[in-house]
Design an enzyme around this catalytic site. Structure first.
Site, mmCIF file in Angstrom:
data_model
loop_
_atom_site.group_PDB
_atom_site.id
_atom_site.type_symbol
_atom_site.label_atom_id
_atom_site.label_comp_id
_atom_site.label_asym_id
_atom_site.label_seq_id
_atom_site.Cartn_x
_atom_site.Cartn_y
_atom_site.Cartn_z
ATOM 1 N N GLU A 1 15.488 -22.494 -15.432
ATOM 2 C CA GLU A 1 16.265 -21.372 -14.917
ATOM 3 C C GLU A 1 17.144 -21.826 -13.744
ATOM 4 O O GLU A 1 16.688 -22.549 -12.861
ATOM 5 C CB GLU A 1 15.299 -20.272 -14.459
ATOM 6 C CG GLU A 1 15.963 -18.990 -14.017
ATOM 7 C CD GLU A 1 14.944 -17.899 -13.710
ATOM 8 O OE1 GLU A 1 15.356 -16.740 -13.506
ATOM 9 O OE2 GLU A 1 13.734 -18.198 -13.672
ATOM 10 N N CYS B 1 12.311 -16.614 -18.010
ATOM 11 C CA CYS B 1 11.173 -16.517 -17.097
ATOM 12 C C CYS B 1 10.449 -15.170 -17.152
ATOM 13 O O CYS B 1 9.638 -14.929 -18.026
ATOM 14 C CB CYS B 1 11.624 -16.836 -15.673
ATOM 15 S SG CYS B 1 10.252 -17.291 -14.570
ATOM 16 N N PRO C 1 -2.690 -34.081 13.616
ATOM 17 C CA PRO C 1 -3.812 -34.054 14.550
ATOM 18 C C PRO C 1 -5.113 -33.990 13.752
ATOM 19 O O PRO C 1 -5.377 -33.000 13.063
ATOM 20 C CB PRO C 1 -3.579 -32.760 15.349
ATOM 21 C CG PRO C 1 -2.132 -32.419 15.137
ATOM 22 C CD PRO C 1 -1.826 -32.893 13.742
ATOM 23 N N LEU C 2 -5.895 -35.036 13.814
ATOM 24 C CA LEU C 2 -7.110 -35.172 12.993
ATOM 25 C C LEU C 2 -8.315 -34.823 13.854
ATOM 26 O O LEU C 2 -8.717 -35.584 14.729
ATOM 27 C CB LEU C 2 -7.211 -36.603 12.465
ATOM 28 C CG LEU C 2 -8.169 -36.878 11.309
ATOM 29 C CD1 LEU C 2 -7.853 -36.009 10.105
ATOM 30 C CD2 LEU C 2 -8.116 -38.352 10.919
ATOM 31 N N SER C 3 -8.916 -33.663 13.601
ATOM 32 C CA SER C 3 -9.934 -33.121 14.498
ATOM 33 C C SER C 3 -11.349 -33.578 14.185
ATOM 34 O O SER C 3 -12.243 -33.418 15.004
ATOM 35 C CB SER C 3 -9.898 -31.591 14.445
ATOM 36 O OG SER C 3 -10.361 -31.136 13.175
ATOM 37 N N GLY C 4 -11.572 -34.080 12.988
ATOM 38 C CA GLY C 4 -12.936 -34.371 12.573
ATOM 39 C C GLY C 4 -13.572 -33.217 11.820
ATOM 40 O O GLY C 4 -14.724 -33.300 11.403
ATOM 41 N N GLY C 5 -12.806 -32.122 11.620
ATOM 42 C CA GLY C 5 -13.279 -30.980 10.839
ATOM 43 C C GLY C 5 -12.756 -31.027 9.420
ATOM 44 O O GLY C 5 -11.902 -31.850 9.074
ATOM 45 N N ILE C 6 -13.245 -30.109 8.603
ATOM 46 C CA ILE C 6 -12.941 -30.192 7.172
ATOM 47 C C ILE C 6 -11.499 -29.817 6.848
ATOM 48 O O ILE C 6 -10.928 -30.309 5.871
ATOM 49 C CB ILE C 6 -13.931 -29.315 6.366
ATOM 50 C CG1 ILE C 6 -13.920 -29.741 4.891
ATOM 51 C CG2 ILE C 6 -13.608 -27.837 6.536
ATOM 52 C CD1 ILE C 6 -15.075 -29.185 4.095
ATOM 53 N N ASP C 7 -10.851 -28.968 7.662
ATOM 54 C CA ASP C 7 -9.477 -28.567 7.345
ATOM 55 C C ASP C 7 -8.498 -29.719 7.528
ATOM 56 O O ASP C 7 -7.697 -30.017 6.638
ATOM 57 C CB ASP C 7 -9.064 -27.369 8.203
ATOM 58 C CG ASP C 7 -9.785 -26.098 7.806
ATOM 59 O OD1 ASP C 7 -10.181 -25.993 6.631
ATOM 60 O OD2 ASP C 7 -9.962 -25.214 8.654
ATOM 61 N N LYS D 1 20.281 -12.419 -17.589
ATOM 62 C CA LYS D 1 18.872 -12.026 -17.544
ATOM 63 C C LYS D 1 18.762 -10.503 -17.524
ATOM 64 O O LYS D 1 19.492 -9.823 -16.794
ATOM 65 C CB LYS D 1 18.210 -12.635 -16.313
ATOM 66 C CG LYS D 1 16.694 -12.576 -16.293
ATOM 67 C CD LYS D 1 16.150 -13.403 -15.126
ATOM 68 C CE LYS D 1 14.627 -13.417 -15.075
ATOM 69 N NZ LYS D 1 14.117 -14.256 -13.954
#
Length: 710
Positions: A45, A174, A357-363, A114
């Protein structure tokens, strides 16, 4: 003797307003279709302009450049000896339409606007286009640049079909497949044997089965060959169009393309027998009765045949057989969809990589793992010889090495992915070490810092100005003080993230800056469990529309599929923001802070958005789900708590980071979720009604009594 035809449909990674790039991808798809013996090619489309132009569809430039691109297609060698179904916006009698243009041998056969426009969820087509009337046909006066090429002054414009020497072709676009009375029904009754559907359909978790079911049901009911083409990739917004071009015949899938791919052009072909359609339709006498009474479509005759010539060599042309549909699991969809979207975003933004920013949490772990998945896909495609991927990877990571080819995901990640653990005195050694080990496994360029001095300077400034020293709750402070002290840390992380994103490549003598990644999941955004302008404020967020439950399943999948044993530690860890001091008796917990579980949030989200429930109807829905283990007043308290916090935090969604759209209850403000951001958070009338109903239920011991009495 059968009538064998080879048909082609495709998925193209078009980009809004990239007219030159879009043209080349269209021409390449035609070349591939021809090489495979196809005489009919269907594209996505609005493929000429790109689907996601949005308000650019209100500009005359978009229509001018679309005609210029069509002119190039008409003049090309590719347009010869082929029927082409091309998508573009067209202005007819000063009204704008979303159209299909059918070409044959360098001439325009018809323009089909359409009829039913997508105007819910992520789509606002009625803002840009006008729907056409079924079976209405007019003359369209072509621009002079097209007249010069084709020798045509006017062409048919409207809901009409194409009759070739051997079959009949009709167009859907579509949304028309999803409507209750789809055009393929009346077209099929009028003898149309090939239906083309050109789509701009985005990915959402668990959505593909809906499309497949509709196409199978359509052709199982009316018979025929259904060619589904779809946009693919990041078109310039938070949506990812997931391709998966398909050919379906008489209720069976004949061919299916990939759903997630780093290929800019993917063409799917199949050889089918028109006699199978005719035989399928003749089995039902009632269809014949309905067909004889149906209103005829105006036909545009074309002296062109799709069939392979009848020769002794026909024995070597074999029709494709039906096959079972292929579906990815939701965990695979999370691994592939956001990764493909991020690769498109990165290579088209001309930046040097990503910063997280890597926090150590799962997100943040899930976000980093999706980047790792992206790197794996890049290496895989490079090994397969994908020239576009190699070219983009070389620009991003090759430096001065003109022959660079990524061969190791971790090595490639080290060049384009930067992570940083931003600790304070409230951070634990466990999260710090988890972040470090994850970065080592993925291969990111990792830094580790403590920002206590920066936090202390802000505390000191406030105390100097006001003469007051706020304290954490655990030290005797009020909730107001406690929240303010947490927010200082969160917002400083956002400032540091952008500082590092701009300068870390420079520290390594590399050019360019980095895109900052956010990592707030959809449930936290819905509840408002994030600080406005904290480290959730970023350039893009790959997991912003994915639930915590699905993220955990994805991490478990990636642990095994990517052989990343470190992910077990993230699955076992208690979700915590680590913004309050840790003591022997207290560790901050996300679910305790929120006053609700992540699984409950997912249910609230789906009921609120997908099932369109207000407070009272949500309460009644949950009574039936939770009534076995919760009293009505307890259910009422949970619903009221959710709506209170949702209401007071709704303003945060006005600044939420653009997120990859993956979930039907995403709270994206003004993008997907059009609701106020200033609420009467007491919900006085609604909550009073819930309370009365809950009390009546408990007094009567019959959950249905209150509804019957009301």
């Amino acid at each position: 003797m059968g009538h064998l035809i080879t048909v082609a449909t495709c998925s193209l990674n078009q980009w809004a307003l990239d007219f030159g790039g879009n043209l080349e991808r269209i021409l390449e798809s035609i070349r591939i279709a021809k090489a495979k013996g196809a005489k009919l090619r269907v594209g996505p489309e609005l493929e000429i302009s790109g689907y996601g132009c949005y308000d650019h569809y209100l500009e005359s430039d978009t229509y001018l450049h679309s005609w210029e691109v069509l002119a190039e297609i008409l003049k090309s060698e590719e347009a010869k000896d082929m029927i082409l179904d091309i998508g573009m916006p067209i202005m007819h009698k000063t009204v704008k339409y979303n159209c299909r243009v059918i070409l044959c041998n360098g001439k325009i056969v018809l323009i089909r606007p359409k009829i039913f426009l997508a105007n819910d969820g992520n789509y606002r087509e009625l803002r840009f286009f006008t729907p056409w009337l079924p079976k209405k046909v007019e003359k369209h006066y072509l621009p002079r640049m097209i007249q010069t090429i084709t020798g045509q002054f006017t062409v048919p414009f409207g809901d009409t079909v194409v009759s070739t020497l051997d079959t009949c072709i009709g167009c859907e676009t579509c949304e028309e497949l999803f409507t209750p009375q789809s055009p393929h029904i009346s077209m099929g009754l009028d003898g149309v044997e090939i239906f083309t559907n050109s789509s701009g359909s985005h990915h959402e978790l668990r959505k593909l089965d809906t499309r497949i079911d509709l196409m199978k049901a359509a052709t199982a009911k009316v018979g025929g060959i259904y060619l589904y083409a779809n946009q693919q990739g990041c078109d310039g917004d938070r949506l990812y169009y997931d391709g998966c071009a398909m050919i379906v015949m008489n209720g069976d899938i004949i061919a299916q393309g990939s759903q997630f791919s780093l290929h800019d052009v993917e063409v799917v072909t199949a050889t089918v027998d028109l006699e199978d359609v005719r035989s399928f339709r003749s089995r039902s006498a009632s269809r014949g009765v309905q067909a004889s009474h149906s209103e005829a479509y105006e036909r545009q005759d074309v002296g062109f045949s799709l069939s392979h010539p009848h020769t002794d060599a026909d024995i070597g042309i074999i029709p494709d057989k039906p096959r079972a549909p292929f579906y990815h699991t939701p965990e695979e969809e999370i691994a592939l969809g956001p990764a493909c979207w991020m690769w498109d975003y990165l290579r088209r933004s001309k930046t040097a990589g990503y910063f997280l920013p890597l926090s150590g949490g799962i997100d943040s772990c899930a976000t980093a793992t999706i980047v790792a998945s992206m790197c794996r896909l890049v290496v895989k495609e490079a090994a397969a010889g994908n020239k576009q991927v190699i070219e983009d990877a070389r620009r991003l990571a090759g430096g001065e090495d003109e022959n660079y080819i990524p061969t190791d995901p971790a090595q490639f990640a080290n060049q384009i992915f930067y992570t940083c653990y931003m600790g304070t005195s409230n951070s634990s050694d466990e999260t710090r070490q988890r972040a470090k080990r994850l970065a080592e496994v993925i291969g990111s360029y990792h830094t580790d810092l403590n920002m206590d001095t920066v936090v202390s300077s802000i505390h000191g400034l406030f105390s100097l100005v006001t003469g007051k020293t706020p304290q954490y709750r655990i030290h005797g402070g009020s909730n107001t003080e406690n929240l303010a002290l947490q927010n200082i840390q969160a917002r400083l992380r956002m400032l540091l993230a952008y500082l590092f994103a701009q300068l870390m490549p420079w520290c390594r003598s590399k050019e360019g800056g980095l895109l900052v990644l956010g990592s707030a999941n959809v449930d936290e955004s819905l509840r408002g469990y994030l600080t406005k302008y904290d480290c959730s404020s970023a350039d893009i967020n790959p997991i912003g529309a994915i639930s915590k439950t699905d993220l955990k399943r994805f991490i478990a999948y990636a642990r095994d599929e990517f052989k990343m044993e470190i992910l077990d530690e993230f699955l076992d860890a208690t979700p915590t923001a680590e913004l309050e001091p840790i003591t022997e008796d207290y560790v901050q917990s996300d679910e305790v802070d929120m006053g609700m579980s992540y699984s409950e949030l997912s249910q609230y989200g789906r009921l609120r958005k997908v099932e369109r429930c207000g407070p009272f109807s949500m309460f009644y829905k949950l009574i039936h789900e939770w009534g076995q283990h919760l009293r009505p007043t307890e259910v009422a308290a949970k619903v009221k708590r959710f709506f209170f916090y949702y209401s007071i935090n709704r303003h945060k969604m006005t600044t939420i980071t653009p997120s990859y759209h993956a979930e039907g209850y995403s709270p994206d403000d003004n993008r997907f979720d059009l609701r106020p951001f200033l609420y009467n958070a007491s919900w006085k009338w609604q909550f009073s009604r819930i309370d009365r109903a809950a009390e009546n239920m408990e007094n009567s011991k019959d959950p249905g009594a209150a509804s019957r009495s009301s």
